[in-house]
Design a protein around this motif. Sequence first.
Motif, PDB file in Angstrom:
ATOM      1  N   ASN A  19      -7.044   2.736   8.344  1.00 49.15           N
ATOM      2  CA  ASN A  19      -6.832   2.509   6.922  1.00 49.15           C
ATOM      3  C   ASN A  19      -7.394   3.700   6.178  1.00 49.15           C
ATOM      4  O   ASN A  19      -8.555   4.057   6.359  1.00 49.15           O
ATOM      5  CB  ASN A  19      -7.556   1.242   6.445  1.00 49.15           C
ATOM      6  CG  ASN A  19      -6.964   0.002   7.046  1.00 49.15           C
ATOM      7  OD1 ASN A  19      -5.768  -0.138   7.150  1.00 49.15           O
ATOM      8  ND2 ASN A  19      -7.829  -0.913   7.443  1.00 49.15           N
ATOM      9  N   LEU A 109      -1.246  -5.324  -0.683  1.00 47.84           N
ATOM     10  CA  LEU A 109      -2.079  -6.271   0.065  1.00 47.84           C
ATOM     11  C   LEU A 109      -2.070  -7.662  -0.553  1.00 47.84           C
ATOM     12  O   LEU A 109      -1.842  -8.646   0.132  1.00 47.84           O
ATOM     13  CB  LEU A 109      -3.520  -5.772   0.147  1.00 47.84           C
ATOM     14  CG  LEU A 109      -3.818  -4.715   1.192  1.00 47.84           C
ATOM     15  CD1 LEU A 109      -5.298  -4.367   1.183  1.00 47.84           C
ATOM     16  CD2 LEU A 109      -3.394  -5.147   2.571  1.00 47.84           C
ATOM     17  N   GLY A 116      -0.070  -9.089   2.220  1.00 48.15           N
ATOM     18  CA  GLY A 116       0.376  -7.965   3.023  1.00 48.15           C
ATOM     19  C   GLY A 116      -0.347  -7.895   4.358  1.00 48.15           C
ATOM     20  O   GLY A 116       0.242  -7.573   5.382  1.00 48.15           O
ATOM     21  N   LYS A 117      -1.625  -8.221   4.347  1.00 48.47           N
ATOM     22  CA  LYS A 117      -2.406  -8.198   5.593  1.00 48.47           C
ATOM     23  C   LYS A 117      -1.864  -9.214   6.596  1.00 48.47           C
ATOM     24  O   LYS A 117      -1.709  -8.902   7.784  1.00 48.47           O
ATOM     25  CB  LYS A 117      -3.876  -8.483   5.297  1.00 48.47           C
ATOM     26  CG  LYS A 117      -4.750  -8.413   6.522  1.00 48.47           C
ATOM     27  CD  LYS A 117      -6.205  -8.661   6.192  1.00 48.47           C
ATOM     28  CE  LYS A 117      -7.024  -8.599   7.474  1.00 48.47           C
ATOM     29  NZ  LYS A 117      -8.417  -8.926   7.276  1.00 48.47           N
ATOM     30  N   VAL A 134      -0.297   0.988   3.375  1.00 49.37           N
ATOM     31  CA  VAL A 134      -0.774  -0.056   2.465  1.00 49.37           C
ATOM     32  C   VAL A 134      -1.123   0.596   1.143  1.00 49.37           C
ATOM     33  O   VAL A 134      -1.893   1.558   1.097  1.00 49.37           O
ATOM     34  CB  VAL A 134      -1.990  -0.794   3.054  1.00 49.37           C
ATOM     35  CG1 VAL A 134      -2.539  -1.794   2.040  1.00 49.37           C
ATOM     36  CG2 VAL A 134      -1.602  -1.493   4.348  1.00 49.37           C
TER      37      VAL A 134
END
Length: 141
Positions: A19, A109, A116-117, A134
Motif C-alpha cells: 500500500n 476504500l 473496497g477492502k 486504492v
Amino acid sequence: VRQMGGEMRVDSTFHIGSNFIFAIPVRNTPEVNLLREESVAEDEWNHSKNMFHSKTCLYVEDKFENQQLMKNYLAKHLGFKLCIASNGKKGLAKFEEPTQKFDLIITDLRMPVMSGKQMIEKIRSKNSNIPVIVITGEPSG
C-alpha cells in the motif's frame, strides 16, 4: 511529495502486496496545475494514450463527481476502456462476469454495501495477479 508539502507511507507484506499512501495538500496557486493537458507535451499524452488503448480498467467509486473526473482522465486522456461500479459489491459482480477481463482495478476504500477492502480480498482470492490501485479521500484510509 515532500517538496509539495505532503507525506508518503508504504506498508508492504511479502507475497500479499503493498500500500502506497500519499497525502498532498492542494493549494490554489499558479504553480499547481493538476491534470492540465497544457502542462505536458502533446506527444507525451499521445504516447500514454497509445500505451493503454487496449487495456480495460474497473473503477469502483461511490461518488458521482469522482467517477466523472476519473472517467475523463482514464478514458479520454489515457485511452483506457472503463467500467464503473458504485460500490464493492457491484465491482465484484462486474469482475466476476465471464465476458469481462480487467487489466487494472482502481477502487475507493470506503463505500456503502461493500467496502473496497472487502472487494479486493474477494478478488485476490480468485486472481492474485491483477494490479489494484486504492484511492481514498479519507486521511486514515
